[in-house]
Write an enzyme that holds these catalytic residues in place. Structure first.
Site, PDB file in Angstrom:
ATOM      1  N   GLU A   1     -83.470  -2.033   1.488  1.00 34.24           N
ATOM      2  CA  GLU A   1     -82.783  -1.983   0.003  1.00 34.24           C
ATOM      3  C   GLU A   1     -81.621  -2.873   0.011  1.00 34.24           C
ATOM      4  O   GLU A   1     -81.290  -3.339  -1.006  1.00 34.24           O
ATOM      5  CB  GLU A   1     -82.546  -0.433  -0.078  1.00 34.24           C
ATOM      6  CG  GLU A   1     -83.476   0.573  -0.675  1.00 34.24           C
ATOM      7  CD  GLU A   1     -84.408   0.895   0.635  1.00 34.24           C
ATOM      8  OE1 GLU A   1     -83.991   0.808   1.689  1.00 34.24           O
ATOM      9  OE2 GLU A   1     -85.458   1.579   0.497  1.00 34.24           O
TER      10      GLU A   1
ATOM     11  N   ARG B   1     -87.101   4.217   5.375  1.00 35.70           N
ATOM     12  CA  ARG B   1     -88.066   3.668   6.466  1.00 35.70           C
ATOM     13  C   ARG B   1     -87.058   3.545   7.818  1.00 35.70           C
ATOM     14  O   ARG B   1     -87.590   3.683   8.831  1.00 35.70           O
ATOM     15  CB  ARG B   1     -88.023   2.222   5.768  1.00 35.70           C
ATOM     16  CG  ARG B   1     -89.253   1.928   4.965  1.00 35.70           C
ATOM     17  CD  ARG B   1     -89.342   0.680   4.758  1.00 35.70           C
ATOM     18  NE  ARG B   1     -90.925   0.240   4.412  1.00 35.70           N
ATOM     19  CZ  ARG B   1     -91.474   0.548   3.127  1.00 35.70           C
ATOM     20  NH1 ARG B   1     -90.995   1.369   2.282  1.00 35.70           N
ATOM     21  NH2 ARG B   1     -92.743   0.391   3.248  1.00 35.70           N
TER      22      ARG B   1
ATOM     23  N   ASP C   1     -82.832  -1.261  -6.113  1.00 36.54           N
ATOM     24  CA  ASP C   1     -83.157  -1.920  -4.888  1.00 36.54           C
ATOM     25  C   ASP C   1     -84.318  -1.963  -4.078  1.00 36.54           C
ATOM     26  O   ASP C   1     -84.366  -2.110  -2.968  1.00 36.54           O
ATOM     27  CB  ASP C   1     -81.814  -1.448  -3.847  1.00 36.54           C
ATOM     28  CG  ASP C   1     -81.964   0.097  -3.648  1.00 36.54           C
ATOM     29  OD1 ASP C   1     -82.807   0.754  -3.880  1.00 36.54           O
ATOM     30  OD2 ASP C   1     -80.921   0.669  -3.255  1.00 36.54           O
TER      31      ASP C   1
ATOM     32  N   HIS D   1     -86.898  10.289   3.525  1.00 37.66           N
ATOM     33  CA  HIS D   1     -88.178   9.357   3.378  1.00 37.66           C
ATOM     34  C   HIS D   1     -87.697   7.921   3.786  1.00 37.66           C
ATOM     35  O   HIS D   1     -88.554   6.871   3.929  1.00 37.66           O
ATOM     36  CB  HIS D   1     -88.544   9.231   1.990  1.00 37.66           C
ATOM     37  CG  HIS D   1     -87.433   8.583   0.907  1.00 37.66           C
ATOM     38  ND1 HIS D   1     -87.203   7.041   0.772  1.00 37.66           N
ATOM     39  CD2 HIS D   1     -86.454   9.027   0.367  1.00 37.66           C
ATOM     40  CE1 HIS D   1     -86.333   6.759   0.088  1.00 37.66           C
ATOM     41  NE2 HIS D   1     -85.880   8.028  -0.354  1.00 37.66           N
TER      42      HIS D   1
ATOM     43  N   HIS E   1     -92.148  13.683   0.464  1.00 41.78           N
ATOM     44  CA  HIS E   1     -92.540  12.623   0.011  1.00 41.78           C
ATOM     45  C   HIS E   1     -93.979  12.239   0.154  1.00 41.78           C
ATOM     46  O   HIS E   1     -94.499  12.605   1.298  1.00 41.78           O
ATOM     47  CB  HIS E   1     -91.574  11.484   0.647  1.00 41.78           C
ATOM     48  CG  HIS E   1     -91.554  10.191   0.174  1.00 41.78           C
ATOM     49  ND1 HIS E   1     -93.031   9.338   0.194  1.00 41.78           N
ATOM     50  CD2 HIS E   1     -90.840   9.538  -0.708  1.00 41.78           C
ATOM     51  CE1 HIS E   1     -92.597   8.424  -0.793  1.00 41.78           C
ATOM     52  NE2 HIS E   1     -91.326   8.198  -0.883  1.00 41.78           N
TER      53      HIS E   1
ATOM     54  N   GLU F   1     -77.636  -0.611 -12.100  1.00 39.50           N
ATOM     55  CA  GLU F   1     -77.021  -0.021 -10.788  1.00 39.50           C
ATOM     56  C   GLU F   1     -76.961  -1.253  -9.901  1.00 39.50           C
ATOM     57  O   GLU F   1     -77.570  -1.420  -8.775  1.00 39.50           O
ATOM     58  CB  GLU F   1     -78.053   1.002 -10.263  1.00 39.50           C
ATOM     59  CG  GLU F   1     -77.556   1.950  -9.232  1.00 39.50           C
ATOM     60  CD  GLU F   1     -78.581   2.825  -8.572  1.00 39.50           C
ATOM     61  OE1 GLU F   1     -79.452   2.470  -7.621  1.00 39.50           O
ATOM     62  OE2 GLU F   1     -78.341   3.973  -8.939  1.00 39.50           O
TER      63      GLU F   1
HETATM   64  C1  UD1 Z   1     -89.712   3.239  -2.038  1.00 44.31           C
HETATM   65  C2  UD1 Z   1     -88.705   2.083  -1.933  1.00 44.31           C
HETATM   66  C3  UD1 Z   1     -87.289   2.866  -1.697  1.00 44.31           C
HETATM   67  C4  UD1 Z   1     -86.915   4.030  -2.526  1.00 44.31           C
HETATM   68  C5  UD1 Z   1     -88.070   4.863  -2.462  1.00 44.31           C
HETATM   69  C6  UD1 Z   1     -87.877   6.115  -3.567  1.00 44.31           C
HETATM   70  C7  UD1 Z   1     -89.327  -0.109  -1.276  1.00 44.31           C
HETATM   71  C8  UD1 Z   1     -89.466  -0.874   0.044  1.00 44.31           C
HETATM   72  N1  UD1 Z   1     -88.943   1.126  -1.027  1.00 44.31           N
HETATM   73  O1  UD1 Z   1     -90.028   3.705  -0.606  1.00 44.31           O
HETATM   74  O2  UD1 Z   1     -86.381   1.475  -1.781  1.00 44.31           O
HETATM   75  O3  UD1 Z   1     -85.958   4.418  -2.230  1.00 44.31           O
HETATM   76  O4  UD1 Z   1     -89.341   4.431  -2.951  1.00 44.31           O
HETATM   77  O5  UD1 Z   1     -88.713   7.237  -3.357  1.00 44.31           O
HETATM   78  O6  UD1 Z   1     -89.388  -0.555  -2.532  1.00 44.31           O
HETATM   79  N2  UD1 Z   1     -96.869   7.494  -1.971  1.00 44.31           N
HETATM   80  C9  UD1 Z   1     -97.905   8.108  -2.633  1.00 44.31           C
HETATM   81  N3  UD1 Z   1     -97.872   8.490  -3.924  1.00 44.31           N
HETATM   82  C10 UD1 Z   1     -96.559   8.158  -4.494  1.00 44.31           C
HETATM   83  C11 UD1 Z   1     -95.507   7.288  -3.695  1.00 44.31           C
HETATM   84  C12 UD1 Z   1     -95.779   7.131  -2.345  1.00 44.31           C
HETATM   85  O7  UD1 Z   1     -99.028   8.500  -1.865  1.00 44.31           O
HETATM   86  O8  UD1 Z   1     -96.574   8.532  -5.612  1.00 44.31           O
HETATM   87  C13 UD1 Z   1     -97.147   6.882  -0.485  1.00 44.31           C
HETATM   88  C14 UD1 Z   1     -98.409   5.880  -0.319  1.00 44.31           C
HETATM   89  O9  UD1 Z   1     -99.179   5.893   0.638  1.00 44.31           O
HETATM   90  C15 UD1 Z   1     -97.292   4.384  -0.421  1.00 44.31           C
HETATM   91  C16 UD1 Z   1     -96.325   5.256   0.463  1.00 44.31           C
HETATM   92  O10 UD1 Z   1     -96.045   6.339  -0.003  1.00 44.31           O
HETATM   93  O11 UD1 Z   1     -97.999   3.482   0.423  1.00 44.31           O
HETATM   94  C17 UD1 Z   1     -94.886   4.238   0.698  1.00 44.31           C
HETATM   95  O12 UD1 Z   1     -94.567   4.095  -0.655  1.00 44.31           O
HETATM   96  P1  UD1 Z   1     -93.558   2.885  -0.909  1.00 44.31           P
HETATM   97  O13 UD1 Z   1     -93.242   2.682  -2.299  1.00 44.31           O
HETATM   98  O14 UD1 Z   1     -94.000   1.525   0.009  1.00 44.31           O
HETATM   99  O15 UD1 Z   1     -92.316   3.012  -0.042  1.00 44.31           O
HETATM  100  P2  UD1 Z   1     -91.163   4.369  -0.192  1.00 44.31           P
HETATM  101  O16 UD1 Z   1     -91.109   4.982   1.161  1.00 44.31           O
HETATM  102  O17 UD1 Z   1     -91.769   5.383  -1.238  1.00 44.31           O
HETATM  103  N1  UDP Z   2     -86.552  13.946  -6.877  1.00 42.92           N
HETATM  104  C1  UDP Z   2     -87.775  14.583  -7.646  1.00 42.92           C
HETATM  105  N2  UDP Z   2     -88.579  15.497  -7.090  1.00 42.92           N
HETATM  106  C2  UDP Z   2     -88.592  15.580  -5.741  1.00 42.92           C
HETATM  107  C3  UDP Z   2     -87.440  14.986  -4.964  1.00 42.92           C
HETATM  108  C4  UDP Z   2     -86.704  13.996  -5.647  1.00 42.92           C
HETATM  109  O1  UDP Z   2     -87.580  14.531  -8.824  1.00 42.92           O
HETATM  110  O2  UDP Z   2     -89.383  16.244  -5.037  1.00 42.92           O
HETATM  111  C5  UDP Z   2     -85.678  13.113  -7.471  1.00 42.92           C
HETATM  112  C6  UDP Z   2     -84.199  13.300  -7.195  1.00 42.92           C
HETATM  113  O3  UDP Z   2     -83.517  14.192  -8.161  1.00 42.92           O
HETATM  114  C7  UDP Z   2     -83.554  12.054  -7.461  1.00 42.92           C
HETATM  115  C8  UDP Z   2     -84.809  10.996  -7.049  1.00 42.92           C
HETATM  116  O4  UDP Z   2     -85.967  11.704  -7.073  1.00 42.92           O
HETATM  117  O5  UDP Z   2     -83.107  11.595  -8.696  1.00 42.92           O
HETATM  118  C9  UDP Z   2     -84.598  10.541  -5.585  1.00 42.92           C
HETATM  119  O6  UDP Z   2     -85.776   9.902  -5.279  1.00 42.92           O
HETATM  120  P1  UDP Z   2     -85.701   9.332  -3.856  1.00 42.92           P
HETATM  121  O7  UDP Z   2     -85.004  10.165  -2.933  1.00 42.92           O
HETATM  122  O8  UDP Z   2     -87.544   9.311  -3.492  1.00 42.92           O
HETATM  123  O9  UDP Z   2     -85.240   7.861  -3.747  1.00 42.92           O
HETATM  124  P2  UDP Z   2     -83.950   7.109  -3.610  1.00 42.92           P
HETATM  125  O10 UDP Z   2     -82.983   7.670  -4.262  1.00 42.92           O
HETATM  126  O11 UDP Z   2     -83.571   7.452  -2.033  1.00 42.92           O
HETATM  127  O12 UDP Z   2     -84.016   5.735  -3.797  1.00 42.92           O
END
Ligand code: UD1
Ligand code: UDP
Length: 377
Positions: free
Chosen positions: A135, A212, A99, A210, A243, A121
């Site tokens: 999502e 939003r 999602d 994490h 995160h 999923e």
């Molecule tokens: C995204 C997904 C969310 C999912 C989550 C899992 C969208 C809109 N959101 O949210 O559905 O649950 O991932 O974690 O698709 N960043 C880094 N390094 C990384 C990852 C992220 O620096 O490896 C930082 C960056 O500044 C980036 C910000 O996190 O711009 C947000 O990342 P983004 O993928 O937009 O949103 P998430 O909150 O991670």
């Molecule tokens: N996870 C990980 N390292 C971390 C935190 C989470 O590998 O430091 C794994 C966790 O076991 C799960 C997935 O990341 O499988 C969940 O990611 P997140 O919570 O970012 O996303 P969501 O599931 O809410 O989309």
């Protein structure tokens, strides 16, 4: 041997990578199909950790992540980037997961080129447009675009049927996260020096946030409740792999950074993370995936959200939806720390999300789909 066609697997974030890894593994074992992997890299470091662990070498990497990206930039970036790869690779099927912005925009890109989409999923719903945001809408729109729907549970299938998705297009497979978890968790995992500061003689509370819709005051209340818990219980340690999002990091550091018995650490690789969950007393999270993993490890979860698209474990009693109100979070966690009877009622291993064989079922359906398609041409 008959060549059945090319499958393009697309994902962009950490959880998608964890849950797609078993699918890629199964698909790569089928010699009659070509499996091509495209990462949008909506996440970077957090994605790379998973690629490394599962030995996935992407064929295409859009390298999209930018600090503080917003929903518009990531969605258009995925749409345009996937478009180019589709034009080059001309796959017979695109497989997406879950999602995220990557899921929805990659499905849309495939639809514009009339390429069928398989959704792993599928069918999770809260029926609340803004929770989780964005999502709920990403996955609902992906269901409209997809041709094959892999639903983890019967309840997910029912959600799809209610949206007039044809019964013959839905397969209940279990969730591939259980496949990944089974490959990863071991009873006596050695954390090495990575968690050397953590006192495992104390009760470990594993915390992640994490979402939003929790940014800002809701996250502040959660962290305040954590401080209250630390004041009340001297025998707990909070382990919080934070995160990478700066919005989450800045708040976590400013509110919890100085506290003793709080370990604000970098996102952990999946292997130590899953094993840490297995050794924790309690999980506090707004994550989606952890609501599936922790119950199968017998760990109680307090979900820091108002809604969940994963009611199966709530019904079974291992997961409780508590929201983000400071007092409520504190009271619910305090009860599980102080009341052993209530704790043990929740700490039962249950497995509503699968038997660890979901990816095999998905690969089988994909092969059958390509075979039928070939016959129809
Ligand atoms: C995204 C997904 C969310 C999912 C989550 C899992 C969208 C809109 N959101 O949210 O559905 O649950 O991932 O974690 O698709 N960043 C880094 N390094 C990384 C990852 C992220 O620096 O490896 C930082 C960056 O500044 C980036 C910000 O996190 O711009 C947000 O990342 P983004 O993928 O937009 O949103 P998430 O909150 O991670
Ligand atoms: N996870 C990980 N390292 C971390 C935190 C989470 O590998 O430091 C794994 C966790 O076991 C799960 C997935 O990341 O499988 C969940 O990611 P997140 O919570 O970012 O996303 P969501 O599931 O809410 O989309």
């Amino acid at each position: 041997m008959v060549y059945l066609g090319k499958v393009l697997v697309v994902f962009g974030t950490r959880p998608e990578a964890i849950k797609m890894a078993p699918v890629i593994r199964e698909l790569k074992q089928v010699q009659d199909i070509e499996t091509v992997v495209l990462v949008t890299a909506q996440h970077r470091e957090m994605l790379d950790q998973v690629l490394q662990l599962f030995n996935i070498e992407p064929d295409h990497d859009l390298d999209l992540m930018r600090e503080g990206q917003d929903l518009y930039s990531i969605t258009t970036g995925v749409l345009n980037g996937v478009r180019e790869v589709l034009e080059k690779e001309k796959p017979d099927l695109v497989v997406v997961h879950g999602d995220t912005a990557t899921t929805f925009a990659a499905s849309l890109a495939a639809f514009y080129q009339r390429i069928p989409v398989a959704h792993v999923e599928a069918g999770l719903r809260t029926h609340n447009k803004y929770s989780p945001f964005p999502e709920e809408i990403n996955r609902t729109l992906t269901s409209r675009l997809a041709d094959l729907h892999f639903a983890p549970t019967d309840l997910n299938r029912d959600n799809l049927l209610r949206e007039s998705i044809g019964d013959l297009r839905i397969w209940v497979t279990g969730n591939t996260v259980i496949d990944a978890l089974i490959q990863t968790v071991r009873p006596s995992f050695d954390f090495g020096s990575e968690l050397s500061g953590v006192d495992f003689n104390r009760r470990i509370i594993l915390l992640t946030t994490h979402r939003r819709e929790n940014w800002g005051s809701r996250m502040q209340q959660i962290y305040q409740a954590i401080l209250d818990l630390l004041d009340t219980f001297g025998d707990i340690e909070i382990v919080f792999p934070v995160h990478k999002n700066p919005i989450v990091r800045n708040l976590a550091e400013s509110m919890l950074g100085e506290s003793k018995r709080v370990h604000l650490i970098e996102p952990l690789e999946y292997e130590p993370f899953a094993n840490l969950m297995n050794q924790s007393y309690l999980v506090l999270t707004d994550s989606g995936g952890m609501q599936e993993e922790a119950p199968s490890l017998g760990k109680p979860v307090l979900v820091l959200r108002d809604t969940t698209e994963r009611p199966e474990a709530v019904k079974a009693g291992t997961v409780k939806l508590v929201g983000t109100n400071r007092e409520r979070v504190f009271n619910e966690a305090r009860n599980l720390l102080a009341n052993q009877l209530d704790y043990h009622k929740m700490a039962r291993a249950i497995n509503p999300y699968g038997d660890g064989k979901a990816a095999g079922r998905i690969a089988k359906v994909i092969v059958e789909f390509l075979y039928a398609r070939l016959g129809a041409q």
